[in-house]
Design a protein around this motif. Structure first.
Motif, PDB file in Angstrom:
ATOM      1  N   LYS A 191       0.815  -1.212   0.000  1.00 22.26           N
ATOM      2  CA  LYS A 191       0.000   0.000   0.000  1.00 22.26           C
ATOM      3  C   LYS A 191       0.852   1.267   0.000  1.00 22.26           C
ATOM      4  O   LYS A 191       0.512   2.267  -0.626  1.00 22.26           O
ATOM      5  CB  LYS A 191      -0.939   0.012   1.206  1.00 22.26           C
ATOM      6  N   GLU A 192       1.989   1.207   0.717  1.00 23.67           N
ATOM      7  CA  GLU A 192       2.857   2.384   0.832  1.00 23.67           C
ATOM      8  C   GLU A 192       3.929   2.433  -0.248  1.00 23.67           C
ATOM      9  O   GLU A 192       4.765   3.340  -0.266  1.00 23.67           O
ATOM     10  CB  GLU A 192       3.531   2.411   2.214  1.00 23.67           C
ATOM     11  N   GLU A 193       3.915   1.461  -1.145  1.00 22.35           N
ATOM     12  CA  GLU A 193       4.927   1.415  -2.206  1.00 22.35           C
ATOM     13  C   GLU A 193       4.566   2.409  -3.304  1.00 22.35           C
ATOM     14  O   GLU A 193       3.428   2.461  -3.774  1.00 22.35           O
ATOM     15  CB  GLU A 193       5.008   0.000  -2.779  1.00 22.35           C
ATOM     16  N   LYS A 194       5.546   3.180  -3.748  1.00 23.85           N
ATOM     17  CA  LYS A 194       5.295   4.156  -4.802  1.00 23.85           C
ATOM     18  C   LYS A 194       5.323   3.513  -6.184  1.00 23.85           C
ATOM     19  O   LYS A 194       6.250   2.775  -6.514  1.00 23.85           O
ATOM     20  CB  LYS A 194       6.328   5.294  -4.734  1.00 23.85           C
ATOM     21  N   ILE A 195       4.293   3.788  -6.962  1.00 25.39           N
ATOM     22  CA  ILE A 195       4.231   3.316  -8.336  1.00 25.39           C
ATOM     23  C   ILE A 195       3.996   4.515  -9.253  1.00 25.39           C
ATOM     24  O   ILE A 195       3.611   5.597  -8.797  1.00 25.39           O
ATOM     25  CB  ILE A 195       3.125   2.262  -8.541  1.00 25.39           C
ATOM     26  N   VAL A 196       4.227   4.316 -10.523  1.00 25.83           N
ATOM     27  CA  VAL A 196       4.061   5.393 -11.505  1.00 25.83           C
ATOM     28  C   VAL A 196       2.845   5.095 -12.374  1.00 25.83           C
ATOM     29  O   VAL A 196       2.680   3.968 -12.850  1.00 25.83           O
ATOM     30  CB  VAL A 196       5.310   5.513 -12.407  1.00 25.83           C
ATOM     31  N   VAL A 197       2.003   6.098 -12.555  1.00 31.05           N
ATOM     32  CA  VAL A 197       0.870   5.973 -13.474  1.00 31.05           C
ATOM     33  C   VAL A 197       1.007   7.045 -14.544  1.00 31.05           C
ATOM     34  O   VAL A 197       1.238   8.222 -14.236  1.00 31.05           O
ATOM     35  CB  VAL A 197      -0.480   6.129 -12.749  1.00 31.05           C
ATOM     36  N   VAL A 198       0.886   6.615 -15.784  1.00 28.20           N
ATOM     37  CA  VAL A 198       1.006   7.533 -16.923  1.00 28.20           C
ATOM     38  C   VAL A 198      -0.267   7.430 -17.754  1.00 28.20           C
ATOM     39  O   VAL A 198      -0.690   6.336 -18.116  1.00 28.20           O
ATOM     40  CB  VAL A 198       2.222   7.165 -17.797  1.00 28.20           C
ATOM     41  N   SER A 199      -0.872   8.568 -18.059  1.00 29.31           N
ATOM     42  CA  SER A 199      -2.074   8.553 -18.900  1.00 29.31           C
ATOM     43  C   SER A 199      -1.967   9.579 -20.020  1.00 29.31           C
ATOM     44  O   SER A 199      -1.324  10.616 -19.860  1.00 29.31           O
ATOM     45  CB  SER A 199      -3.322   8.833 -18.052  1.00 29.31           C
ATOM     46  N   SER A 200      -2.603   9.241 -21.135  1.00 28.82           N
ATOM     47  CA  SER A 200      -2.666  10.137 -22.307  1.00 28.82           C
ATOM     48  C   SER A 200      -1.299  10.664 -22.728  1.00 28.82           C
ATOM     49  O   SER A 200      -1.170  11.809 -23.166  1.00 28.82           O
ATOM     50  CB  SER A 200      -3.607  11.317 -22.032  1.00 28.82           C
ATOM     51  N   LEU A 201      -0.285   9.815 -22.609  1.00 30.77           N
ATOM     52  CA  LEU A 201       1.064  10.228 -23.005  1.00 30.77           C
ATOM     53  C   LEU A 201       1.099  10.550 -24.498  1.00 30.77           C
ATOM     54  O   LEU A 201       0.500   9.849 -25.306  1.00 30.77           O
ATOM     55  CB  LEU A 201       2.056   9.102 -22.685  1.00 30.77           C
ATOM     56  N   PHE A 221      -8.026   8.768 -13.838  1.00 35.33           N
ATOM     57  CA  PHE A 221      -7.120   8.916 -14.970  1.00 35.33           C
ATOM     58  C   PHE A 221      -7.874   8.663 -16.280  1.00 35.33           C
ATOM     59  O   PHE A 221      -8.733   7.781 -16.353  1.00 35.33           O
ATOM     60  CB  PHE A 221      -5.960   7.913 -14.877  1.00 35.33           C
ATOM     61  N   ASP A 222      -7.533   9.438 -17.288  1.00 39.86           N
ATOM     62  CA  ASP A 222      -8.061   9.179 -18.627  1.00 39.86           C
ATOM     63  C   ASP A 222      -7.339   7.971 -19.209  1.00 39.86           C
ATOM     64  O   ASP A 222      -6.211   7.654 -18.831  1.00 39.86           O
ATOM     65  CB  ASP A 222      -7.840  10.389 -19.539  1.00 39.86           C
ATOM     66  N   LEU A 223      -7.991   7.310 -20.133  1.00 35.34           N
ATOM     67  CA  LEU A 223      -7.358   6.225 -20.873  1.00 35.34           C
ATOM     68  C   LEU A 223      -6.939   6.753 -22.246  1.00 35.34           C
ATOM     69  O   LEU A 223      -7.585   7.651 -22.780  1.00 35.34           O
ATOM     70  CB  LEU A 223      -8.325   5.057 -21.019  1.00 35.34           C
ATOM     71  N   PRO A 224      -5.856   6.235 -22.829  1.00 36.44           N
ATOM     72  CA  PRO A 224      -5.056   5.098 -22.376  1.00 36.44           C
ATOM     73  C   PRO A 224      -4.126   5.461 -21.219  1.00 36.44           C
ATOM     74  O   PRO A 224      -3.686   6.594 -21.101  1.00 36.44           O
ATOM     75  CB  PRO A 224      -4.250   4.722 -23.615  1.00 36.44           C
TER      76      PRO A 224
END
Length: 244
Positions: A191-201, A221-224
Motif C-alpha cells: 500500500k505504501e509502495e510508490k508506483i508510476v501511473v502515466v495517462s494520455s502520453l 485517470f483518462d485512458l489510455p
C-alpha cells in the motif's frame, strides 16, 4: 505490396510524411483500432490522406487475414495501427503471411508506449518483461504468468511496465484503480509502495503521477493509461520522478 504503418501514441497528427505518401499512393487503406486506444479522428485522418479508410475488426486480422494478404498480391495495401505496428504480435503474423506468400511488404515505425514511457525519467534499459493486467471477468484462474513476471522483475531490480487489458469492440476497459487493486490483492505491491501511473502520453492531456499505491486508488485517470512498478531506482531516475 502490403504496408504496415504506425500512427504513434497521440492522434491523426502522428502520421509521418512517409506514411502520408504511402497512403496517398495506396489502393486500399485499412485502420486497426482493437489492440490499443487511439485518441485520433478517423474522419480527420481521411481528410489528411484524401482517401477512404476501412476499419478492421479483430476477426479481419486474426481469422480472415488471408483476404487482406491476397489483396496485396496485386494491389498496394496499407494497414494503419496505433502506436508502433509491430508491438502487437497480431501484426507480426501479417508480415509472416506476406513472407510465406512472396508478397512485398514495408514496415513504417512510429512512437510507442514502450519508448515514450521514458518521459517518466525511467531508463529504458532498466525495464524487464512487460505484462498486461487482465480484466477480472476474462480470467478463470489466477494469471500466474503475470504475477511471476512482476516478482522476477522486482527480484532483479527491474521496472515493470503494466499495460491494461482492453476490449474495444465491446467497449470494456480496465481502469487504473482496478489494476492497482489487482496488484495489491496479489501482494505485488504494498500500500505504501510508490508506483508510476502515466495517462494520455503524447497528448496535451498527458499526466505522470508517482505516488503510493493506496493514494492512486482515489485518483481518476483518462485512458489510455499504464502503470510502472519501479525496480531499483538510479539517482537520476528518482530525481526526475520527484520533479514531475
Amino acid at each position: 505490396m502490403l504496408v504496415l504503418a504506425g500512427l504513434g501514441i497521440s492522434d491523426e497528427k502522428g502520421i509521418t510524411l512517409e506514411e502520408l505518401e504511402e497512403a496517398r499512393n495506396a489502393d486500399h487503406i485499412f485502420l486497426e483500432l482493437y489492440t490499443s486506444i487511439w485518441k485520433g479522428s478517423v474522419e480527420n485522418l481521411e481528410k489528411i490522406i484524401e482517401k477512404k479508410i476501412h476499419i478492421l475488426r479483430r476477426k479481419d486480422l486474426e481469422e480472415d487475414v488471408n483476404k487482406i494478404v491476397n489483396l496485396a498480391k496485386n494491389k498496394k495495401v496499407i494497414i494503419f495501427v496505433p502506436g508502433d505496428p509491430l508491438v502487437a504480435t497480431t501484426h507480426s503474423s501479417i508480415i509472416l503471411e506476406c513472407m510465406k506468400n512472396g508478397i512485398d511488404y514495408k514496415i513504417l515505425h512510429n512512437s510507442s508506449i514502450f519508448s515514450a514511457i521514458c518521459e517518466t525519467g525511467l531508463h529504458i534499459y532498466k525495464f524487464g518483461q512487460a505484462v498486461t493486467i487482465p480484466m477480472k471477468e476474462k480470467i478463470s484462474t489466477l494469471p500466474l504468468s503475470v504475477i511471476n513476471t512482476i516478482l522476477e522483475n522486482k527480484k532483479r531490480g527491474l521496472h515493470t511496465l503494466c499495460l491494461l487489458d482492453i476490449d474495444v469492440e465491446n467497449n470494456k476497459f480496465l481502469e487504473i484503480d482496478e489494476a492497482v487493486r489487482f496488484l495489491l490483492e496479489n501482494n505485488l505491491v504494498e500500500k505504501e509502495e510508490k508506483i508510476v501511473v502515466v495517462s494520455s502520453l503524447g497528448t496535451k492531456n498527458k499526466r505522470i503521477v508517482w505516488k503510493e499505491a493506496k493514494d492512486i486508488l482515489s485518483l481518476n485517470f483518462d485512458l489510455p493509461a499504464v502503470i510502472v512498478i519501479p525496480g531499483k531506482l538510479h539517482f537520476s531516475e528518482k530525481e526526475m520522478l520527484e520533479k514531475l
